[in-house]
Design a protein around this motif. Structure first.
Motif, PDB file in Angstrom:
ATOM      1  N   CYS A 178       2.505  -3.340   4.994  1.00 43.03           N
ATOM      2  CA  CYS A 178       1.112  -3.485   4.556  1.00 43.03           C
ATOM      3  C   CYS A 178       1.098  -3.768   3.058  1.00 43.03           C
ATOM      4  CB  CYS A 178       0.310  -2.221   4.866  1.00 43.03           C
ATOM      5  SG  CYS A 178       0.027  -1.957   6.619  1.00 43.03           S
ATOM      6  N   LYS A 179       0.951  -5.021   2.704  1.00 40.23           N
ATOM      7  CA  LYS A 179       1.072  -5.379   1.293  1.00 40.23           C
ATOM      8  C   LYS A 179       0.081  -6.482   0.926  1.00 40.23           C
ATOM      9  CE  LYS A 179       5.400  -6.442   1.898  1.00 40.23           C
ATOM     10  NZ  LYS A 179       6.807  -6.871   1.684  1.00 40.23           N
ATOM     11  N   THR A 180      -0.124  -6.636  -0.367  1.00 39.97           N
ATOM     12  CA  THR A 180      -0.914  -7.728  -0.923  1.00 39.97           C
ATOM     13  C   THR A 180       0.036  -8.689  -1.608  1.00 39.97           C
ATOM     14  OG1 THR A 180      -2.868  -6.342  -1.266  1.00 39.97           O
ATOM     15  CG2 THR A 180      -2.722  -8.348  -2.562  1.00 39.97           C
TER      16      THR A 180
ATOM     17  N   SER B  73       0.859  -1.170   0.000  1.00 44.57           N
ATOM     18  CA  SER B  73       0.000   0.000   0.000  1.00 44.57           C
ATOM     19  C   SER B  73       0.904   1.231   0.000  1.00 44.57           C
ATOM     20  CB  SER B  73      -0.905  -0.016   1.234  1.00 44.57           C
ATOM     21  OG  SER B  73      -1.857   1.016   1.187  1.00 44.57           O
TER      22      SER B  73
ATOM     23  N   SER C  83      -7.093  -1.648   0.341  1.00 41.42           N
ATOM     24  CA  SER C  83      -6.270  -2.688  -0.278  1.00 41.42           C
ATOM     25  C   SER C  83      -6.335  -2.646  -1.796  1.00 41.42           C
ATOM     26  CB  SER C  83      -6.732  -4.068   0.204  1.00 41.42           C
ATOM     27  OG  SER C  83      -8.100  -4.283  -0.125  1.00 41.42           O
TER      28      SER C  83
ATOM     29  N   SER D  11      -2.709  -1.812  -3.315  1.00 41.46           N
ATOM     30  CA  SER D  11      -1.763  -2.930  -3.265  1.00 41.46           C
ATOM     31  C   SER D  11      -2.266  -4.110  -4.100  1.00 41.46           C
ATOM     32  CB  SER D  11      -1.521  -3.365  -1.816  1.00 41.46           C
ATOM     33  OG  SER D  11      -2.745  -3.674  -1.161  1.00 41.46           O
ATOM     34  N   GLY D  12      -3.570  -4.355  -4.074  1.00 46.85           N
ATOM     35  CA  GLY D  12      -4.128  -5.487  -4.815  1.00 46.85           C
ATOM     36  C   GLY D  12      -3.985  -5.334  -6.311  1.00 46.85           C
TER      37      GLY D  12
ATOM     38  N   HIS E 156      -7.965  -8.177   7.341  1.00 48.65           N
ATOM     39  CA  HIS E 156      -9.084  -7.923   6.438  1.00 48.65           C
ATOM     40  C   HIS E 156     -10.093  -7.006   7.124  1.00 48.65           C
ATOM     41  CE1 HIS E 156     -11.894  -8.424   3.253  1.00 48.65           C
ATOM     42  NE2 HIS E 156     -12.766  -9.104   3.977  1.00 48.65           N
TER      43      HIS E 156
ATOM     44  N   ASN F 162      -3.764 -10.442   1.993  1.00 44.55           N
ATOM     45  CA  ASN F 162      -3.166  -9.219   2.537  1.00 44.55           C
ATOM     46  C   ASN F 162      -2.388  -9.536   3.803  1.00 44.55           C
ATOM     47  OD1 ASN F 162      -4.415  -7.637   0.537  1.00 44.55           O
ATOM     48  ND2 ASN F 162      -6.258  -7.357   1.783  1.00 44.55           N
TER      49      ASN F 162
END
Length: 370
Positions: free
Chosen positions: A55-57, A27, A132, A135-136, A126, A122
């Protein structure tokens, strides 16, 4: 610098029947905010963001060639994909992915030739209130670009990353800032070399040591769904009485922040960043219809930060996205004191006492290439 037409793929020099890639993408948190957009996800004003690290996907893309190849049908492509979130089918996400595939098919004509299995997760909770989509969509764009590079091995790295950012933007505007770099500019700006409305670019100037390893502790004030989506909020800028002045202000603030990132002036950094956060929410409160995404505890946190900063002279500040959560920004060398302040005075304002410790990262990363 590439144009949109440069991203329209012609023929490919390679063929591939099946395989998989796994990418992570973080993110990001805007310092100068993007609010308001034109057609095709073009920003009404430039923005600049810190790329986050934790904070990542993480998205795995598995692909297999279809027997009925519809990729040459440019008018109405037939896409085939399954979508899983944290290992479970996620049907309510599929329309957004379908729309994304329709938008990018012109630039990735091979999409209709494969069946895809998209398995995403993630690293942050959630429904935490952390957006998100950036990042998504960035992680998905990186996977698709890995497949295109496998089909066209001669592709340069510059083309790879700029096209990935271009594609991510078509899924979610701010996603283009999550591809590459610790500080990323999106939107054409006269004094930022290489800046573009089409994709994000790494901040081109040397960044002062004060901003290396900068910390972002995210206070989860409200984990519920926002009452007004960002898409609707952006649209309300079209007839906003203060829109044009706001867009001009963003250019001015980006100019000032560019100098600050080079000279390391933390006091001036705080002024710009906090003003931008409050201006973003002021635009929401003065649109028609008007709305408020901050919660009472958001304001309590802001006031507590101001009081702490005035008393200690520690260069801590806040920023906000289009929601109630508060991003607490501060240099790494004051980390211990700030975290103690957060635990002592701010955690009580967080939903279920939850917060996430993050820091500046470098962008998307390839995890697996099969």
């Amino acid at each position: 610098m590439f144009s949109a037409n440069d991203f329209i793929s012609a023929t490919y020099s390679n063929t591939i029947e099946k395989g998989s890639f796994t990418w992570s993408a973080p993110s990001n948190i805007a310092l100068v905010k993007y609010w308001g957009k034109k057609d095709k996800q073009i920003p009404a004003n430039p923005s600049v963001s810190f790329t986050l690290n934790n904070c990542k996907t993480i998205t795995k893309l598995t692909f297999v060639k279809r027997q009925n190849d519809t990729s040459k049908c440019a008018v109405q492509a037939d896409f085939s994909f399954d979508l899983f979130f944290e290992g479970k089918p996620k049907e309510d996400f599929k329309p957004k992915i379908q729309k994304f595939l329709e938008r990018v098919h012109l630039y990735l004509p091979f999409l209709a030739a494969y069946h895809f299995t998209i398995d995403t997760q993630n690293t942050f909770p959630h429904s935490s209130g952390i957006a998100s989509s950036a990042s998504g969509m960035a992680a998905l764009a990186m996977n698709f670009m890995s497949l295109e590079k496998a089909l066209n091995p001669e592709m340069t790295d510059d083309y790879f990353y700029q096209k990935a950012s271009f594609l991510a933007r078509l899924g979610s505007g701010s996603a283009c800032r999550s591809i590459k770099g610790s500080v990323v500019v999106w939107g054409t700006h006269a004094n930022i070399k290489g800046s573009s409305d089409l994709f994000g670019v790494e901040f081109p100037n040397v960044i002062h040591e004060n901003f290396k390893n900068y910390q972002d502790t995210i206070l989860l004030v409200d984990k519920g769904e926002k009452q007004v989506s960002s898409t609707i909020g952006h649209d309300l800028m079209h007839n906003h009485p203060f829109a044009e002045r706001r867009f001009a202000q963003a250019h001015e603030n980006l100019d000032q922040l560019s100098t600050i990132l080079e000279n390391g002036n933390l006091d001036e950094f705080i002024k710009i960043v906090e003003s931008e956060a409050l201006t973003l929410h002021a635009m929401m409160m003065t649109s028609m219809p008007y709305f408020i995404l901050m919660k009472p505890n958001t304001l309590e946190i802001i006031n507590a930060i101001w009081k702490f900063r005035n008393a200690t002279k520690i260069p801590i500040c806040f920023t906000l996205d289009a929601g109630a959560n508060v991003h607490v920004l501060y240099p790494e060398n004051v980390c211990e004191k700030v975290l103690q302040f957060i635990k002592d005075e701010l955690v009580g304002y967080c939903q279920n006492g939850q917060y996430i410790c993050d820091e500046i990262g470098i962008g998307s990363q390839l995890i697996i290439n099969n």
